[in-house]
Write an enzyme that holds these catalytic residues in place. Sequence first.
Site, PDB file in Angstrom:
ATOM      1  N   ALA A 282       0.819  -1.214   0.000  1.00  0.00           N
ATOM      2  CA  ALA A 282       0.000   0.000   0.000  1.00  0.00           C
ATOM      3  C   ALA A 282       0.849   1.258   0.000  1.00  0.00           C
ATOM      4  O   ALA A 282       0.472   2.276  -0.577  1.00  0.00           O
ATOM      5  CB  ALA A 282      -0.917  -0.008   1.219  1.00  0.00           C
ATOM      6  N   GLU A 286       4.882   2.881  -6.573  1.00  0.00           N
ATOM      7  CA  GLU A 286       5.687   2.485  -7.734  1.00  0.00           C
ATOM      8  C   GLU A 286       5.142   3.053  -9.042  1.00  0.00           C
ATOM      9  O   GLU A 286       5.787   2.978 -10.079  1.00  0.00           O
ATOM     10  CB  GLU A 286       5.790   0.956  -7.810  1.00  0.00           C
ATOM     11  N   ASP A 328      14.615  32.540 -35.534  1.00  0.00           N
ATOM     12  CA  ASP A 328      15.148  33.075 -36.779  1.00  0.00           C
ATOM     13  C   ASP A 328      14.001  33.621 -37.620  1.00  0.00           C
ATOM     14  O   ASP A 328      12.866  33.145 -37.532  1.00  0.00           O
ATOM     15  CB  ASP A 328      15.873  31.982 -37.564  1.00  0.00           C
ATOM     16  N   ASP A 612      19.890  26.636 -37.346  1.00  0.00           N
ATOM     17  CA  ASP A 612      20.014  25.598 -38.370  1.00  0.00           C
ATOM     18  C   ASP A 612      21.448  25.351 -38.814  1.00  0.00           C
ATOM     19  O   ASP A 612      21.735  24.353 -39.454  1.00  0.00           O
ATOM     20  CB  ASP A 612      19.156  25.944 -39.603  1.00  0.00           C
ATOM     21  N   ASP A 710      -3.026   1.466 -11.881  1.00  0.00           N
ATOM     22  CA  ASP A 710      -1.999   1.497 -12.930  1.00  0.00           C
ATOM     23  C   ASP A 710      -2.535   1.908 -14.297  1.00  0.00           C
ATOM     24  O   ASP A 710      -2.027   2.854 -14.910  1.00  0.00           O
ATOM     25  CB  ASP A 710      -1.293   0.139 -13.019  1.00  0.00           C
TER      26      ASP A 710
END
Length: 874
Positions: A282, A286, A328, A612, A710
């Site tokens: 509990a 995780e 740019d 670039d 989960d």
Amino acid sequence: MPEPPSRTGLTHEQAQQLLARHGPNEIRDRERRGLAATLADVVREPMFGLLLVAAAVYLVLGELGEGLLLAFFAVVTVGLVIAQQRRSQHALDALRELAAPQVRVLREGQVQRIPARELVPGDLFLLAEGERVAADGQLLEATALEVDESLLTGESVAVAKLPVAETAVQPHPASIAGVREPAAARPEREDPVRVWAGTLAVGGHGLAEVLATGALTQVGRIGASLAAIEPEASPLQHQLQRLVRIFGVVAVAASTALALWYGLHSGQWLQGLLAALALGMAMLPEEFPMVLSVFLALGAWRLARAQVLSRQSAAVEALGSTTFLCVDKTGTLTENRMRLARLVAHDNGSGDAARPLRPVVDHTVHPDSPLPEGVHRLLEAAMLASRRGSPDPIDRALLEHGDTAFAEGGGQHLHPQWRLEREYPLSAQLLAMSQAWTDEAGVRHVAAKGAPEAVLELCHAGPQERAAVMARVQALAEEGLRVLAVAEGRFEGEAPAERAHDVPFVWLGLLGFRDPLRASVPEAVAQARSAGIAVAMITGDHAATALAIAREAGLDVGAGALRGDDLERLDDAALAQAVRTVRVYARVSPAQKLRLVQALQRNGETVAMTGDGVNDAPALKAAHIGIAMGVRGTDVAREAAGLVLMEEDFGRIVAGVRMGRRIFDNLQRVMTYITAIHVPIAGLALLPVLFGLPPLLLPAHVVLTEMVIDPVCSLAFEGAPEDPRVMQRPPRRRGDSLLGRELLVRGLAQGACLLAATLAVYALALHGGRGEEVARTLAVLGLTAGNLLLVAVNASAGLGWRALLAPGTRAFWWVAAAATAALGTALAVPAARELLRLAVPPAADLAATLAAVAAAVALGAIIGHGLARKTSAA
């Protein structure tokens, strides 16, 4: 204009045959993460170990059914983890495909861009400044090509490369009909000029023939991997891993203490161990690292769908905290679709540099209008200073317009017979490019084009001429045109001059180019401003041109434009002050971009910087978020950047920021939920035992709850819709924790209210004589209902309940339905009831339990919100 040497390269069919024979051009220094590796990771998880220990304890107690049930749950847990990891892996695999390095090859006489993995021996591939060499090859053509081979040699000095003479290449019989055997299979030549896979072209350009690919290259033999998106642990992942370790230590200590206390108090050591295992399960959050990994992987995949490729998970995190965008102009704010708009020729036909320069023809270019005689020489020289096959939009615009215009006049200005002798590339010291040619009569010509200041310097113009030209440049730039100058000269001797400065140039005139603003830019700039993000434009163009485009884009031009030479004269403190107000930077060199980034960072800004070129790499690396161009960006820029724009549009950057904020919002929601749900689980595993009540949650009940948690975490929350106000609030502070005090207080308050309700239900049921199994059933049903309600409350936090009906939260309803069906089955099947130690409760008790839990969750949400606001204010 002269064409490059005639070469056709392989045909498509030949390339396919050679690819089948030699395999892909890739180096596998690590195997793709397989099922066995994933299983090994799962087996090492604490939760899996606790499940196996609990199953073993049940078997020792002789309770085979419970032991087998927990073993089954262990298998299901493994399946859930594998499913989530494979989902993340598939997202990363998709990103690897998008990020696969590209190479330009000559096939069937056409230049094509293909994935580097499809390159085969015998292919002809092109090299240019800033590109990685994709395979071992032999150089056939080169112009001022320099290659950094430090990857192989350790030498930091670039190596100049010269091509093998054409006559040295001898044809050999083909092993496949029509396919020449690759040069690697031929006899070794004396001192062959080679380029090696993985090295970097840092100057010039060339054409090479592939000799070896994949593992047969020099770098392949030493097992180096060159281009892959690695799922590296991000700062947030490290933070949460530390948090989980802390919780793990606390869980072990608490479980050990409970087992000892229970055993000493009651003498039932195995029952005490089961209670301790339930408490340990509990308390272990995780889900934290798993959720973060899934969110970052799927977040990167979602960004890729928005045409923003993430190379580093840290960039996904940082997007939401961006406060300053440095972009740019060309190709990002504008379409990078240069069109020749103006030709201004000057009268200096005598070649006397001392004569005043005065315009004789100022021609506005229209697609169908004829080209006046007075600008022929200007356009002709501009074309001679341009490189065919270049990706530069200026070169393409000049050559396309000139080819069409001069072809109609018989083509006498195109000079297909002239031979290119030398190229003088543009550099930081001289912002002009020149090319030297030899005509049919052996006369040598040089043509130059570039920044007006640089070409004036080449022409050694006097102050009067400079002032006249720059006034004209200013007027053109204020119309939003990008302005270049053109000059021509001749040279004597057997070889071209070593430097462009050594050529006696004559001024010819000015070229004006128009690059339309992208239609999406004004709205994107407005969105960025409403989101509290400052936008600055950085360009190498003239200041007047930059200001004209900035106004059209909706940028703040109140502070004017800061030129690169003015920037250079500012010390760090003055520059840090200037960047607080200036939003337009003109005539800026790549090296100065780095100073801008550092100045902004000193002011506390979270900086995103686009670039670039090769020289942009330091600025991209230094910025919190480096953004490279996917089409015209060099390999060096892409490797230094955290993000790559696959569609070079400023709107995509703003869309990326929007997505980054949504990802972080959903991460915070799921972290609050995980905190909240673990409070009642841990409390129900511990408190009944401490209060002398029968154990409530057994290991099987904890695992059943985790099986809801989960999938809900990685599905329902990850797909939750964005807050409609996501771009109407200021950026979050960089370094803010995912689970800060406000969220922690909110989660603890929600969890505590649910714990109080379920514990009260359990105690009251026991006190009312309902029996242990009925009381446990009511508490477990209440915990499950409360769990789902916590999901609903946190997934829709700040969005309203209608957010639960959005397509992205469809997974929540599937999980809720599955959990309800599983509990219903467990209660309906006697064997399942016996295994889980449950019983069918009275309907009235069940209704009262659900009402109490719903009220507790609602109360917890209200209390949590109030406490979080007080914590924030404090």
